[in-house]
Design a protein around this motif. Sequence first.
Motif, mmCIF file in Angstrom:
data_model
loop_
_atom_site.group_PDB
_atom_site.id
_atom_site.type_symbol
_atom_site.label_atom_id
_atom_site.label_comp_id
_atom_site.label_asym_id
_atom_site.label_seq_id
_atom_site.Cartn_x
_atom_site.Cartn_y
_atom_site.Cartn_z
ATOM 1 N N ARG A 199 2.473 7.661 0.267
ATOM 2 C CA ARG A 199 1.841 8.132 -1.016
ATOM 3 C C ARG A 199 2.431 9.385 -1.666
ATOM 4 O O ARG A 199 2.895 9.186 -2.598
ATOM 5 C CB ARG A 199 0.454 8.114 -0.951
ATOM 6 C CG ARG A 199 -0.632 8.371 -2.069
ATOM 7 C CD ARG A 199 -1.817 8.357 -1.951
ATOM 8 N NE ARG A 199 -2.347 9.067 -0.592
ATOM 9 C CZ ARG A 199 -3.372 9.097 -0.149
ATOM 10 N NH1 ARG A 199 -4.561 8.676 -0.879
ATOM 11 N NH2 ARG A 199 -3.649 9.822 0.945
ATOM 12 N N SER A 237 0.907 -1.190 -0.045
ATOM 13 C CA SER A 237 -0.007 0.040 0.019
ATOM 14 C C SER A 237 0.788 1.173 -0.162
ATOM 15 O O SER A 237 0.288 2.372 0.064
ATOM 16 C CB SER A 237 -0.941 0.052 1.073
ATOM 17 O OG SER A 237 -0.382 -0.275 2.424
ATOM 18 N N THR A 280 -0.414 3.792 -2.427
ATOM 19 C CA THR A 280 -2.024 4.185 -2.361
ATOM 20 C C THR A 280 -2.289 4.457 -1.341
ATOM 21 O O THR A 280 -3.473 5.260 -1.040
ATOM 22 C CB THR A 280 -2.796 2.993 -2.780
ATOM 23 O OG1 THR A 280 -2.270 1.868 -2.170
ATOM 24 C CG2 THR A 280 -2.771 2.584 -4.065
ATOM 25 N N SER A 281 -1.497 4.538 -0.054
ATOM 26 C CA SER A 281 -2.080 5.080 1.228
ATOM 27 C C SER A 281 -0.506 5.778 1.830
ATOM 28 O O SER A 281 0.235 5.771 1.563
ATOM 29 C CB SER A 281 -2.725 3.996 1.960
ATOM 30 O OG SER A 281 -1.572 3.387 3.090
ATOM 31 N N SER A 285 3.104 10.660 5.375
ATOM 32 C CA SER A 285 2.429 9.679 4.293
ATOM 33 C C SER A 285 3.378 9.138 3.161
ATOM 34 O O SER A 285 4.053 9.907 2.820
ATOM 35 C CB SER A 285 1.526 10.899 3.439
ATOM 36 O OG SER A 285 0.899 9.918 2.211
#
Length: 217
Positions: A131, A72, A75-76, A129
């Motif tokens: 992402r 992830s 995307t996250s 983050s």
Amino acid sequence: MAPLFRPRTNALTVVFLVGVLALLVAISVIAYVVYRSPYQTDAGYAPEQPIPFSHQHHVGGLGIDCQYCHTSAETSDFAGIPPTRTCMTCHSQEWTNAEMLAPVRESLSHQEPLAWTRVHKLADYTYFSHRAHVNNGVGCESCHGRVDKMHMTVQRQPLTMEWCLECHRDPGSELRPQDKITSMGYSPEDDAIPGHELIDQYDINLDHLTECSSCHR
Ligand code: HEC
Ligand code: HEC
Ligand code: HEC
Ligand code: HEC
Ligand code: HEC
């Protein structure tokens, strides 16, 4: 009128004051060095794990991409730790009876996740983050080092505010093309596009990167 201090006392006073000053400087320097040292910032931290999982074998040796397990990151906010069934895609055939892998088999049969110990951890008041970085040209290596050479996973960078800001003030030289994000041992000279041109390509807005509210919201 008699002088307040005799010349000899004057000299002694100066020596004394210089001594005190030198001591104060020495104390501040030592305090600063300790404060900035890896010991204080957790760089070099490599906790014990329930299984001796080795990135060196799986990434360096077998050539598995980071995102096969840390699915992830793109995307996250979180890169994520792989569930046991990701390990079993191979370990139901490879090394199936190895003693070392007993906790993996147990985790699968009891449907309980493996209890990995966290290596990197920012304070709760800081926002981070994956992402935002991974999609803007910052490779895993810039923050986690040569993971492909680690037997035990170890924190390589201090993860202090000053460390984050050093890059946020001028990220150009740290950027890489999108297809090199998970590459290890990358050097910017390997590519035709210089980092500062990548700033435009990724459309990075430098102004807000050093604002408090980017990381403390
Ligand atoms: C085969 C699966 C697998 C692959 C491939 C893999 N990892 Fe991991 N990674 C793990 C597991 C399992 C852990 C938890 C155990 C540990 O910390 O060693 C982990 C932990 C980590 C951690 C520490 C997380 C924490 O607790 O702070 C980092 C950083 C990391 N991996 C980065 C990478 C990078 C970068 C790559 C690619 C170069 C990569 N990993 C490839 C399985 C994998
Ligand atoms: C793509 C296939 C694949 C995946 C996915 C995979 N492994 Fe492995 N693993 C292997 C192979 C092949 C070996 C033997 C490596 C060697 O001897 O070089 C191995 C070896 C090991 C070993 C023995 C010690 C070592 O590193 O050589 C452990 C422990 C291990 N794996 C744990 C895990 C865990 C935990 C996961 C899930 C997070 C995992 N593996 C995911 C293929 C895989
Ligand atoms: C800009 C720096 C930076 C980059 C780039 C980066 N990481 Fe991280 N990573 C961190 C920080 C900081 C933490 C701790 C986050 C926290 O405590 O909230 C972390 C935590 C992790 C963790 C622990 C679990 C989680 O999701 O928090 C894993 C796994 C991980 N990173 C893998 C990766 C992989 C794989 C890549 C590349 C695809 C990558 N990281 C790129 C800084 C970075
Ligand atoms: C090697 C360079 C580098 C390091 C180190 C780094 N960053 Fe970044 N960071 C960037 C770049 C580049 C961006 C993308 C800017 C954009 O989206 O325009 C970014 C974006 C962010 C954003 C999203 C900002 C927004 O609102 O879009 C946050 C939050 C952030 N970083 C926090 C951190 C924290 C916290 C650390 C330290 C633990 C850190 N960064 C370390 C380069 C870095
Ligand atoms: C690029 C991200 C980033 C930006 C921008 C940022 N900080 Fe931080 N800040 C951090 C990180 C990372 C830490 C340390 C977190 C930890 O120790 O886990 C931190 C820690 C702090 C602390 C705790 C004391 C300390 O020094 O460790 C204070 C107070 C603080 N920040 C205030 C600010 C203020 C005020 C601004 C704006 C001028 C600001 N920060 C901008 C990332 C950032």
